[in-house]
Scaffold this active site. Structure first.
Site, PDB file in Angstrom:
ATOM      1  N   ARG A 100       8.041  17.627 -49.930  1.00 33.71           N
ATOM      2  CA  ARG A 100       8.024  18.748 -48.973  1.00 33.71           C
ATOM      3  C   ARG A 100       8.788  18.407 -47.677  1.00 33.71           C
ATOM      4  O   ARG A 100       9.894  18.886 -47.461  1.00 33.71           O
ATOM      5  CB  ARG A 100       6.566  19.156 -48.668  1.00 33.71           C
ATOM      6  CG  ARG A 100       6.446  20.529 -48.018  1.00 33.71           C
ATOM      7  CD  ARG A 100       6.733  20.562 -46.538  1.00 33.71           C
ATOM      8  NE  ARG A 100       5.825  19.723 -45.755  1.00 33.71           N
ATOM      9  CZ  ARG A 100       5.992  19.500 -44.463  1.00 33.71           C
ATOM     10  NH1 ARG A 100       7.003  20.047 -43.796  1.00 33.71           N
ATOM     11  NH2 ARG A 100       5.155  18.711 -43.810  1.00 33.71           N
ATOM     12  N   ASP A 101       8.251  17.537 -46.856  1.00 36.53           N
ATOM     13  CA  ASP A 101       8.889  17.253 -45.560  1.00 36.53           C
ATOM     14  C   ASP A 101      10.262  16.622 -45.777  1.00 36.53           C
ATOM     15  O   ASP A 101      11.213  16.898 -45.035  1.00 36.53           O
ATOM     16  CB  ASP A 101       8.006  16.305 -44.747  1.00 36.53           C
ATOM     17  CG  ASP A 101       8.292  16.344 -43.259  1.00 36.53           C
ATOM     18  OD1 ASP A 101       8.961  17.288 -42.810  1.00 36.53           O
ATOM     19  OD2 ASP A 101       7.862  15.422 -42.544  1.00 36.53           O
ATOM     20  N   HIS A 159       1.908  10.449 -38.654  1.00 31.65           N
ATOM     21  CA  HIS A 159       3.098  10.936 -39.365  1.00 31.65           C
ATOM     22  C   HIS A 159       4.314  10.594 -38.504  1.00 31.65           C
ATOM     23  O   HIS A 159       4.627  11.297 -37.548  1.00 31.65           O
ATOM     24  CB  HIS A 159       2.913  12.456 -39.535  1.00 31.65           C
ATOM     25  CG  HIS A 159       4.026  13.174 -40.204  1.00 31.65           C
ATOM     26  ND1 HIS A 159       3.897  13.710 -41.468  1.00 31.65           N
ATOM     27  CD2 HIS A 159       5.277  13.490 -39.803  1.00 31.65           C
ATOM     28  CE1 HIS A 159       5.029  14.321 -41.800  1.00 31.65           C
ATOM     29  NE2 HIS A 159       5.885  14.199 -40.798  1.00 31.65           N
ATOM     30  N   HIS A 188       8.380   9.672 -37.936  1.00 29.45           N
ATOM     31  CA  HIS A 188       9.775   9.710 -38.398  1.00 29.45           C
ATOM     32  C   HIS A 188      10.453   8.484 -37.807  1.00 29.45           C
ATOM     33  O   HIS A 188      10.142   8.072 -36.685  1.00 29.45           O
ATOM     34  CB  HIS A 188      10.454  11.014 -37.959  1.00 29.45           C
ATOM     35  CG  HIS A 188      10.046  12.184 -38.790  1.00 29.45           C
ATOM     36  ND1 HIS A 188      10.941  12.969 -39.469  1.00 29.45           N
ATOM     37  CD2 HIS A 188       8.821  12.692 -39.072  1.00 29.45           C
ATOM     38  CE1 HIS A 188      10.285  13.915 -40.136  1.00 29.45           C
ATOM     39  NE2 HIS A 188       8.997  13.776 -39.905  1.00 29.45           N
ATOM     40  N   CYS A 192      16.366  14.633 -39.896  1.00 31.36           N
ATOM     41  CA  CYS A 192      15.809  15.331 -38.743  1.00 31.36           C
ATOM     42  C   CYS A 192      16.751  16.467 -38.407  1.00 31.36           C
ATOM     43  O   CYS A 192      17.913  16.220 -38.063  1.00 31.36           O
ATOM     44  CB  CYS A 192      15.663  14.379 -37.565  1.00 31.36           C
ATOM     45  SG  CYS A 192      15.102  15.216 -36.083  1.00 31.36           S
ATOM     46  N   ASN A 240      11.752  10.627 -42.336  1.00 34.26           N
ATOM     47  CA  ASN A 240      10.401  10.078 -42.274  1.00 34.26           C
ATOM     48  C   ASN A 240      10.416   8.580 -42.542  1.00 34.26           C
ATOM     49  O   ASN A 240      11.302   8.064 -43.210  1.00 34.26           O
ATOM     50  CB  ASN A 240       9.534  10.718 -43.369  1.00 34.26           C
ATOM     51  CG  ASN A 240       9.393  12.203 -43.206  1.00 34.26           C
ATOM     52  OD1 ASN A 240      10.359  12.941 -43.324  1.00 34.26           O
ATOM     53  ND2 ASN A 240       8.187  12.656 -42.945  1.00 34.26           N
TER      54      ASN A 240
HETATM   55  N1  COA Z   1       5.748  33.544 -48.356  1.00 34.57           N
HETATM   56  C1  COA Z   1       6.555  34.542 -48.750  1.00 34.57           C
HETATM   57  N2  COA Z   1       6.832  35.621 -48.014  1.00 34.57           N
HETATM   58  C2  COA Z   1       6.273  35.684 -46.799  1.00 34.57           C
HETATM   59  C3  COA Z   1       5.448  34.670 -46.298  1.00 34.57           C
HETATM   60  C4  COA Z   1       5.180  33.575 -47.136  1.00 34.57           C
HETATM   61  N3  COA Z   1       4.400  32.565 -46.748  1.00 34.57           N
HETATM   62  N4  COA Z   1       5.038  35.013 -45.077  1.00 34.57           N
HETATM   63  C5  COA Z   1       5.580  36.193 -44.789  1.00 34.57           C
HETATM   64  N5  COA Z   1       6.320  36.614 -45.834  1.00 34.57           N
HETATM   65  C6  COA Z   1       7.062  37.869 -45.929  1.00 34.57           C
HETATM   66  C7  COA Z   1       6.198  39.038 -45.580  1.00 34.57           C
HETATM   67  O1  COA Z   1       5.499  39.488 -46.724  1.00 34.57           O
HETATM   68  C8  COA Z   1       7.178  40.020 -45.064  1.00 34.57           C
HETATM   69  O2  COA Z   1       7.832  40.631 -46.152  1.00 34.57           O
HETATM   70  P1  COA Z   1       8.151  42.201 -46.168  1.00 34.57           P
HETATM   71  O3  COA Z   1       9.100  42.415 -45.026  1.00 34.57           O
HETATM   72  O4  COA Z   1       8.765  42.410 -47.501  1.00 34.57           O
HETATM   73  O5  COA Z   1       6.833  42.858 -45.953  1.00 34.57           O
HETATM   74  C9  COA Z   1       8.228  39.162 -44.369  1.00 34.57           C
HETATM   75  O6  COA Z   1       8.085  37.865 -44.936  1.00 34.57           O
HETATM   76  C10 COA Z   1       8.045  39.051 -42.860  1.00 34.57           C
HETATM   77  O7  COA Z   1       6.716  38.678 -42.572  1.00 34.57           O
HETATM   78  P2  COA Z   1       6.265  38.148 -41.137  1.00 34.57           P
HETATM   79  O8  COA Z   1       4.789  37.975 -41.137  1.00 34.57           O
HETATM   80  O9  COA Z   1       6.869  39.018 -40.075  1.00 34.57           O
HETATM   81  O10 COA Z   1       6.877  36.714 -41.104  1.00 34.57           O
HETATM   82  P3  COA Z   1       8.069  36.155 -40.200  1.00 34.57           P
HETATM   83  O11 COA Z   1       9.363  36.729 -40.669  1.00 34.57           O
HETATM   84  O12 COA Z   1       7.714  36.241 -38.758  1.00 34.57           O
HETATM   85  O13 COA Z   1       8.021  34.601 -40.629  1.00 34.57           O
HETATM   86  C11 COA Z   1       6.784  32.614 -41.154  1.00 34.57           C
HETATM   87  C12 COA Z   1       6.950  33.777 -40.213  1.00 34.57           C
HETATM   88  C13 COA Z   1       5.808  31.642 -40.548  1.00 34.57           C
HETATM   89  C14 COA Z   1       6.258  33.114 -42.485  1.00 34.57           C
HETATM   90  C15 COA Z   1       8.157  31.945 -41.394  1.00 34.57           C
HETATM   91  O14 COA Z   1       8.779  31.708 -40.177  1.00 34.57           O
HETATM   92  C16 COA Z   1       8.037  30.650 -42.155  1.00 34.57           C
HETATM   93  O15 COA Z   1       7.691  30.632 -43.345  1.00 34.57           O
HETATM   94  N6  COA Z   1       8.351  29.539 -41.523  1.00 34.57           N
HETATM   95  C17 COA Z   1       8.246  28.236 -42.149  1.00 34.57           C
HETATM   96  C18 COA Z   1       8.816  27.234 -41.242  1.00 34.57           C
HETATM   97  C19 COA Z   1       8.608  25.872 -41.821  1.00 34.57           C
HETATM   98  O16 COA Z   1       8.234  25.654 -42.956  1.00 34.57           O
HETATM   99  N7  COA Z   1       8.872  24.889 -40.995  1.00 34.57           N
HETATM  100  C20 COA Z   1       8.721  23.540 -41.386  1.00 34.57           C
HETATM  101  C21 COA Z   1       7.331  23.071 -41.291  1.00 34.57           C
HETATM  102  S1  COA Z   1       7.014  22.105 -39.858  1.00 34.57           S
HETATM  103 ZN    ZN Z   2       7.686  15.295 -40.560  1.00 29.47          ZN
END
Ligand code: COA
Ligand code: ZN
Length: 318
Positions: free
Chosen positions: A26-27, A218, A220, A251, A260
């Site tokens: 994942r990370d 955790h 890096h 990163c 990491n």
């Molecule tokens: N899986 C799949 N689809 C998702 C989802 C998920 N976990 N969360 C939201 N969606 C979909 C919604 O269903 C919506 O779809 P629609 O427009 O067809 O209804 C759309 O995405 C927008 O939803 P919203 O709640 O407004 O989400 P967003 O666009 O603000 O995104 C996150 C927010 C958090 C879901 C997104 O930024 C994200 O997944 N970020 C991950 C970042 C990450 O992993 N960083 C590394 C870890 S440290």
């Molecule tokens: Zn990390």
């Protein structure tokens, strides 16, 4: 003068069992430029379990556009042959993520936020406070469904937007996560800036406020301090550390920087200190080989590189 700590915790008296949480699939992979085929990811995860790891963060159920490397989360879990006794977890940002994870029969999730507001805004387009409010029902629902919950606090030691971060900021966020029902909090040095002195200061500030037996560190290795930071964690009684096989990852804020802490380097050091992990270092290198063939760069793990230079076969402490 603060009381002097002595070495015995590390080499002597404390508990000698350490849990390694493998976060490479994942990370690690979310920070790689190349997209690894699903079948290779599954092979990688299965090889990690074969090496003896009992906790593996396998993927993320996030918005596919946010992390294109991990859009195959459902397929990964569908194809994976799960070994009994191994906890395969997945990162979930919200309720939709939890629903997807539960549909894939995932029994442990990880939720995430950060110590700094600007980082949270960039990462998930919410305020720090908003993210905590948003996570509370996700954590409650997971716990009610019998799904384990880990929480990540990113940018605990430094933030790419806000710079230096005070211990109090991360501690307060970790307290909120525990209060919500999160069972373990992973303290993240997301951009790899922490030095051992920073970790001493942080753990001193956290002592008595956070349960150290439910904390993971955790690190890096962006600036080469990750292992030294682990030693400080051991000294304070922390016994859970996150790492990625081969040091896979990177990163996103420091192109070219190593990612990491590598599982091999962590195991080599821990085993050398007499800690038991239940993980076979040579077999981790075999898992790393699977992923190395797909990446566009050499794996940064020093132990892995040394094994490749000195022999065609993996060698080292197992
Ligand atoms: N899986 C799949 N689809 C998702 C989802 C998920 N976990 N969360 C939201 N969606 C979909 C919604 O269903 C919506 O779809 P629609 O427009 O067809 O209804 C759309 O995405 C927008 O939803 P919203 O709640 O407004 O989400 P967003 O666009 O603000 O995104 C996150 C927010 C958090 C879901 C997104 O930024 C994200 O997944 N970020 C991950 C970042 C990450 O992993 N960083 C590394 C870890 S440290
Ligand atoms: Zn990390």
């Amino acid at each position: 003068m603060a009381p002097q700590r002595s070495i015995p915790q590390i080499t002597g008296s404390g508990p000698k069992r350490v849990t390694v949480v493998e976060v490479g699939p994942r990370d690690g992979l979310q920070n790689e430029r190349v997209r690894v085929p699903t079948a290779t990811k599954v092979q990688f995860i299965e090889a990690l379990a074969d090496a003896g790891l009992k906790r593996i963060e396998a993927t993320s159920f996030v918005l596919p556009e946010a992390v294109p490397q991990l859009t195959d989360a459902e397929a990964v879990f569908a194809q994976l042959h799960r070994q009994p006794g191994v906890r395969y977890s997945a990162l979930t940002p919200n309720m939709r993520g939890l629903e997807r994870a539960e549909a894939a029969n995932v029994r442990e999730i990880a939720v995430f936020t950060a110590a700094t507001d600007t980082f949270v805004r960039h990462n998930i387009r919410m305020t720090l406070e908003g993210s905590l409010e948003h996570l509370a029902p996700v954590v409650s629902r997971a716990r009610a469904d019998g799904v384990g919950v880990r929480g990540y606090v990113s940018t605990v030691f430094g933030c790419p937007y806000e710079g230096a971060v005070q211990p109090e900021q991360g501690i307060a966020v970790a307290e909120r996560l525990f209060a919500m029902g999160v069972q373990e909090v992973s303290i993240g040095d997301t951009i790899g800036v922490a030095t051992p002195g920073d970790v001493v200061r942080w753990l001193r500030a956290a002592e008595g406020r956070l349960p150290f037996d439910q904390l993971a560190l955790h690190f890096h290795d962006t600036r080469g301090t990750a292992l030294a930071n682990v030693l400080v964690g051991l000294e304070f009684g922390i016994r859970t550390f996150d790492s990625t096989a081969g040091g896979v990852g990177g990163c996103p804020f420091a192109p070219g920087a190593s990612g990491n802490l590598a599982t091999e380097d962590l195991l080599y050091t821990l085993h050398g200190l007499g800690y038991e992990t239940g993980v076979d270092l040579n077999k981790i290198m075999l898992a790393s080989n699977i992923i190395a063939n797909c990446l566009d760069h050499m794996l940064p793990s020093r132990v892995y590189q040394a094994a490749r230079v000195t022999s065609c076969l993996p060698i080292g402490r197992s």
